[in-house]
Every structure is written in structure tokens, then in C-alpha cells.
Design an enzyme around this catalytic site. Sequence first.
Site, PDB file in Angstrom:
ATOM      1  N   HIS A   1      15.295 -36.616 -11.952  1.00  0.00           N
ATOM      2  CA  HIS A   1      14.601 -37.049 -11.288  1.00  0.00           C
ATOM      3  C   HIS A   1      13.179 -36.875 -10.722  1.00  0.00           C
ATOM      4  CE1 HIS A   1      18.559 -38.941  -9.440  1.00  0.00           C
ATOM      5  NE2 HIS A   1      18.990 -38.046  -9.792  1.00  0.00           N
TER       6      HIS A   1
ATOM      7  N   CYS B   1       1.060  -1.066  -0.047  1.00  0.00           N
ATOM      8  CA  CYS B   1      -0.087   0.221   0.049  1.00  0.00           C
ATOM      9  C   CYS B   1       0.679   1.827   0.087  1.00  0.00           C
ATOM     10  CB  CYS B   1      -0.661  -0.042   1.548  1.00  0.00           C
ATOM     11  SG  CYS B   1      -1.887  -1.521   1.528  1.00  0.00           S
TER      12      CYS B   1
ATOM     13  N   ASN C   1      -0.950   1.726   6.116  1.00  0.00           N
ATOM     14  CA  ASN C   1      -0.076   0.951   5.780  1.00  0.00           C
ATOM     15  C   ASN C   1       0.749  -0.459   6.769  1.00  0.00           C
ATOM     16  OD1 ASN C   1       2.167  -0.392   3.638  1.00  0.00           O
ATOM     17  ND2 ASN C   1       2.968   0.657   3.986  1.00  0.00           N
ATOM     18  N   GLY C   2      -0.244  -1.520   6.146  1.00  0.00           N
ATOM     19  CA  GLY C   2       0.144  -2.290   7.431  1.00  0.00           C
ATOM     20  C   GLY C   2      -0.367  -3.418   7.758  1.00  0.00           C
TER      21      GLY C   2
ATOM     22  N   GLU D   1       5.734 -14.024 -13.315  1.00  0.00           N
ATOM     23  CA  GLU D   1       5.497 -12.943 -12.736  1.00  0.00           C
ATOM     24  C   GLU D   1       4.311 -11.946 -13.727  1.00  0.00           C
ATOM     25  OE1 GLU D   1       7.872 -10.926  -9.294  1.00  0.00           O
ATOM     26  OE2 GLU D   1       9.119 -11.614 -11.044  1.00  0.00           O
TER      27      GLU D   1
ATOM     28  N   LYS E   1       5.678  -4.197  -5.369  1.00  0.00           N
ATOM     29  CA  LYS E   1       7.143  -4.034  -5.435  1.00  0.00           C
ATOM     30  C   LYS E   1       7.407  -4.063  -4.345  1.00  0.00           C
ATOM     31  CE  LYS E   1      10.187  -2.397  -8.000  1.00  0.00           C
ATOM     32  NZ  LYS E   1      11.039  -4.330  -8.610  1.00  0.00           N
TER      33      LYS E   1
ATOM     34  N   LYS F   1      11.011 -14.295 -13.934  1.00  0.00           N
ATOM     35  CA  LYS F   1      10.451 -13.380 -14.192  1.00  0.00           C
ATOM     36  C   LYS F   1       8.957 -14.151 -15.493  1.00  0.00           C
ATOM     37  CE  LYS F   1      11.702 -10.444 -12.649  1.00  0.00           C
ATOM     38  NZ  LYS F   1      12.291 -10.972 -11.667  1.00  0.00           N
TER      39      LYS F   1
ATOM     40  N   GLU G   1      15.447 -17.153 -12.018  1.00  0.00           N
ATOM     41  CA  GLU G   1      14.962 -16.200 -11.812  1.00  0.00           C
ATOM     42  C   GLU G   1      14.319 -15.589 -12.887  1.00  0.00           C
ATOM     43  OE1 GLU G   1      14.681 -13.580 -10.729  1.00  0.00           O
ATOM     44  OE2 GLU G   1      14.873 -11.528 -11.758  1.00  0.00           O
TER      45      GLU G   1
ATOM     46  N   ARG H   1       3.634  -0.557  -5.237  1.00  0.00           N
ATOM     47  CA  ARG H   1       3.424  -0.593  -3.798  1.00  0.00           C
ATOM     48  C   ARG H   1       1.585  -1.188  -3.129  1.00  0.00           C
ATOM     49  NH1 ARG H   1       6.649   1.192   0.230  1.00  0.00           N
ATOM     50  NH2 ARG H   1       5.780   0.506   1.417  1.00  0.00           N
TER      51      ARG H   1
ATOM     52  N   TRP I   1      -2.873  -2.613  -1.228  1.00  0.00           N
ATOM     53  CA  TRP I   1      -2.346  -4.017  -1.738  1.00  0.00           C
ATOM     54  C   TRP I   1      -3.994  -4.893  -0.715  1.00  0.00           C
ATOM     55  CZ3 TRP I   1      -0.186  -8.229   0.062  1.00  0.00           C
ATOM     56  CH2 TRP I   1       0.143  -9.381  -0.403  1.00  0.00           C
TER      57      TRP I   1
END
Length: 608
Positions: free
Chosen positions: A504, A2, A99-100, A488, A603, A485, A481, A27, A74
Site C-alpha cells: 500500500h 539538561c 533545567n526546564g 537514532e 536520554k 535504533k 524499534e 541528559r 540540551w
Amino acid sequence: MCGIVGAVAKSNIVPMLIDGLKRLEYRGYDSAGVAVIKDQSIQRRVNVGRVAQLEQDIDFDQFKALTGIAHTRWATHGGVTEGNAHPHISKNNVALVHNGIIENHQELREELTAKGYNFYSETDTEVIVNKVDDFISQGSDLLEAVQKTVALLKGAYALGVICLSESGRLIGARSRSPLLVGIKDNEAFLGSDMSALIAVTNQFMVMDDGDIVDINNGQVTLYNSDGDVVERDVKTSSLSANAIELGQYNHYMQKEIFEQGQAIADTLEGRISADKVLEQSFGHEAAHIFDQTESVQIIACGTSYYSGLVARNWFEKFGMRCDVDIATEFSSRPHVVPEDALVVTISQSGETIDTLTALEKAKKWGYKYSLTICNAPESSLVRTSDLVFMTHAGPEIGVASTKAFTTQLVSLLLLAIVIGRRRTLEEKTEHSLVNELRSLPVKVEQALAQDQQIAKLAQRFADKHHALFLGRGLHFPIALEGALKLKEISYIHAEAYPAGELKHGPLALVDSQMPVIAVAPNNNLLEKIKSNIQEVRARGGQLIVFADQESGMDADAGIEVINVAPVDDTISPIIYVIPLQLLAYHVAVIKGTDIDKPRNLAKSVTVE
Ligand code: G6P
């Protein structure tokens, strides 16, 4: 997560609040809202969806005010609905953004319900605004009401609060969620970070945990958690409003991928001499701490964690024991605390709560020293670590991290070198590594020159639902990574496996519908990875191999080879990740997803 903005100014603040929200959208972007004091009432506009939607719905000629707060959300407590969108209002008297996460919200809700407060949302935030109103109704002014309220809260919060009866006043409070105060003449602002405020001021104060700020008609007074007035340094931000403009690019992610050569050059600047890494760039205390260091414990989340996995190879190659943990796992597992261990946190934002919590626990458990590799100068991690090494990547706006990752890798290699010097790293190896590092920006440009070739390749992914990434050793984290990417931003299910583990399990998944991407630089593992590639090919898999042009890897039926310019093995992960970033980007462009703000992600993750 947020984002919060607040303002008390001499002229209309609504455009500034909306502009600040746009810059904070990285955010969180489930819903957005703004509340101002206007015509003797608190007026609120909220929208599910993006800030742009909120902006469209506001009549700027009519909706004007001098005091206000705004929020981009968020979702944590409660779904994505208008009712849950911030700002929250109590009895048309108090408005608040948060925010929190408040852990004891249930008991406060019950207490307030018993007192006659009706709750319209499912959020934990609504208890805070009602509690502030409750204290005001008992005679407190806004400042005292916020002070008394936060004393009751358990959890994490950054707050901005306004009140109808004190129309030129804005109170901010923080504990374990970021909040800054922006200063300008007789005006003052609140923001989750400087990007929110940079269009109006570059002067700011960082609030410490427990601080409460009283912005009263331009006068700014800070109180610590004991209620004492405190002074905090006024700093000048080096951020420029232009640095966060999109310019010629279509997306921030694309811009940030293409900025990597410059970002790496900036990160190296002043940190290396002709043939050595300058140890002082890690701080005055660095030499002493590195002399004592017997092992390294890396802690991070997401992409930053993968940079740590690469770095472990470097530390151990240079003779220093190194462990790497995902922050939440570090906090959750038992530890035999090694003596004289250096905890290295890695974070783009410096505000990831899981990483902060892990660092706090590490200190409590007896880990002796801490160093952070971070991209946000005034962040919580920077302020709580013994040593700080800034990645000079510049603002990273795209949710999917790119230039932060490559500059973290560069920073970690510099660290591994200065620590490795005390172990098995020879002077001549350091000289040649420094040379390689200096050549990196040029090599990055060479890798970026393959953009169009990779854009073409991406077309083969658009209709796929799964993809498998393979790598070995230093390049397994690069495969991780690359897969991260892709998932996401294109929402294609992608997994990464150490190439040797293929047989395996994951080999069972391979068929013509499952593209397999192999990262195969020209190193001592090449022959092994070639065998793994044949295992895929024999089962009808479609292979795309990123290989050194000198590796002798030829295109063949079912195998497409993308040649990468030759690069020294140690620094090769920094180059090989670039085509994978471009691949994910182009697949997402074809799929038409929201590249810079992928669904459900944020983010900077400031909630546990
Ligand atoms: C979120 C972001 C990732 C990032 C991770 C860690 O998940 O979406 O891009 O890698 O947090 O963030 P940090 O700021 O600590 O590097």
C-alpha cells in the site's frame, strides 16, 4: 533535559562538579559550564560541546572553590552558543543553572529590561537569574529572592542558585523537573539524579514539586511551596559508582545490550514462583485494583511506547481490552473515559514530561487507577502512580534504550499475566509462560552470541541512506524499534511498516539501494510474511530476514537469512529485538558516530 549539579563543601568542589556533569551528560550535551565563588567574585567557565572539552579547558590547580554550580545543556530556548550556555550570571552577583522551560519568560524579560537589566543570551533562564538579582537588590537574601522569583514563574524548572554575598550558600528549587539533595556530614549537593552525586555520597532526599532547599554552610533546610519548613526522608541510594563505569566495553550501548540477560534475570527475581507470577510484586493494592480493572490504557514515549505496542497483543490475547497511546497524542486527543480503566505508564527515566503530563490529564479526566513500569526508583512517575513495578535494568546511560526496553517487555508480560488470569488466561498457559520467562536469560545469551555475524552484516549498511523494516503482529513493534535504533545512532533514515502494508505504499521505494529487514519468527503469520518477502525480492530489493532456524526460510539470491534460535511465540519479541539492537550498534560503529550521545537527542526528555 539538561543536567544540574551543585555543591557546598569543606574542600574543593570543582572536580566533583565536573565528574557529576559527565555522569549527567546523557541528559544533554550541547554545551557545558561551571560557576564558582572564588576570590570575591563569581567565576565561570563555559564551552560549546562536551563536558570533556570543558574539563580540558579548566586549570584545576588554579580553579578551586567550596561553592559552585554546573550544567550540561540540551538546547531549548536559543541556539548552541557560549552565550546561551549555563550557568547564567546577573551583574556578577548571582549565578544560576536551570533545567526546564519558562513559559512566561517574555513578559518577565520586558519588565526586567525596563528596569535596566541587559540580556546577553537568548535563553528563558536569564530572566530567572536577573529576577533573583532584582529581589536581592531590593533587600531580600538569596533564599527569599529565589522564593519570590519562583512564585512568578510559569512552566517547569529545576534550579541551582548561588550568590556572591552569601558565599557558603546554595539554593535549589524544583517544579516539574527533577532535583535531588545529596547529604554528607557537613556538606550538601544538588543533582538532577543520583548518578551525578554517587561518587561523593549515597544519602539523598527527593524534593517534591514546589520545594525549595536552602543549603547554607552544610545546613540543609527544605521549604514547601507555602514557605513552611518540611522534612523529607533521607534515603540510601543502591546505585554504585561502578555500575556506571564502562568497564571492558567500547560504548555504554554495547555494555547495556550485553547486560540484558542479567537485567532480565534481575527483573524476574522475586516476581515469579515455580509456575506462577507473584501478584504481590505489583504492590499491596494490586489485587484489589486488578479485580476492578475493565480495560488497560498504556501511555509512553519513544522506545517505551513500542514496548506498550507489544504488550497490547499480550493483554488482548489474555482477554483484557488494551489501548496504547504516545503520551503527547493521549494528551491531545478527545477521550471517552472507560469505566474502571487502569492507566499504565512505561518509562525508563520516570521523568519524561510528556508521559507525566498525560498521566496528570488521565487522572483529571477520570481514569481511575494508575500503574507505572519504571526503571528509576525515586522518579516523578513512581511517586505519582497508585501502583509501581520497577524494571531492575540498572542504570542505562546510552541514549538509545536497550536493556530498559527488554526489561519493560518482561514486566509488561508479568502484568498481562496477572490481569489475564482474571479473564481468559488459563492456569496451564501461565505455567508454561513462567517456564519460558525463566529460560529467557539463556536465550538472550544465545542471541548475543550472534554478535560477530551481525557485525559482518552491518558492513552492508554503512553506505546506505535508507532502510525499511517489516514485521507483523507482535513483531511490528519490534520492526519499529529496530528502525528507531538504526536512525537514532547511525543517522540512516529507517522506516518500519507492518509487512502487510508494504503493497500500500512503501513498495514504491524498494530498489537495490534500500535494504529491507524482515522480522519473521515461526508463527501463524510466517506464510504471510514469506509472501511479503517475495514481493520485495521480485522488485530487486536486498532482503535480510531474521527467522527461526526451523522456519524453513532459506537464503537465496537477494535474501540473507539470519537464523534465530527457536523461541516461544509469546516471548519471541524479547529475543528478536536483540539482533536489531546489535545491527544498529555495529552500523553506527562503522559510521563512526557518537553512539552513546547521538546528535540532537537526550536520554531523559524533561521538557515538553
Ligand atoms: C527519549 C530517549 C528514548 C526514550 C524516550 C522515552 O526520547 O532518547 O530512548 O525511549 O525518551 O523515555 P522514558 O525515560 O520515558 O522511557
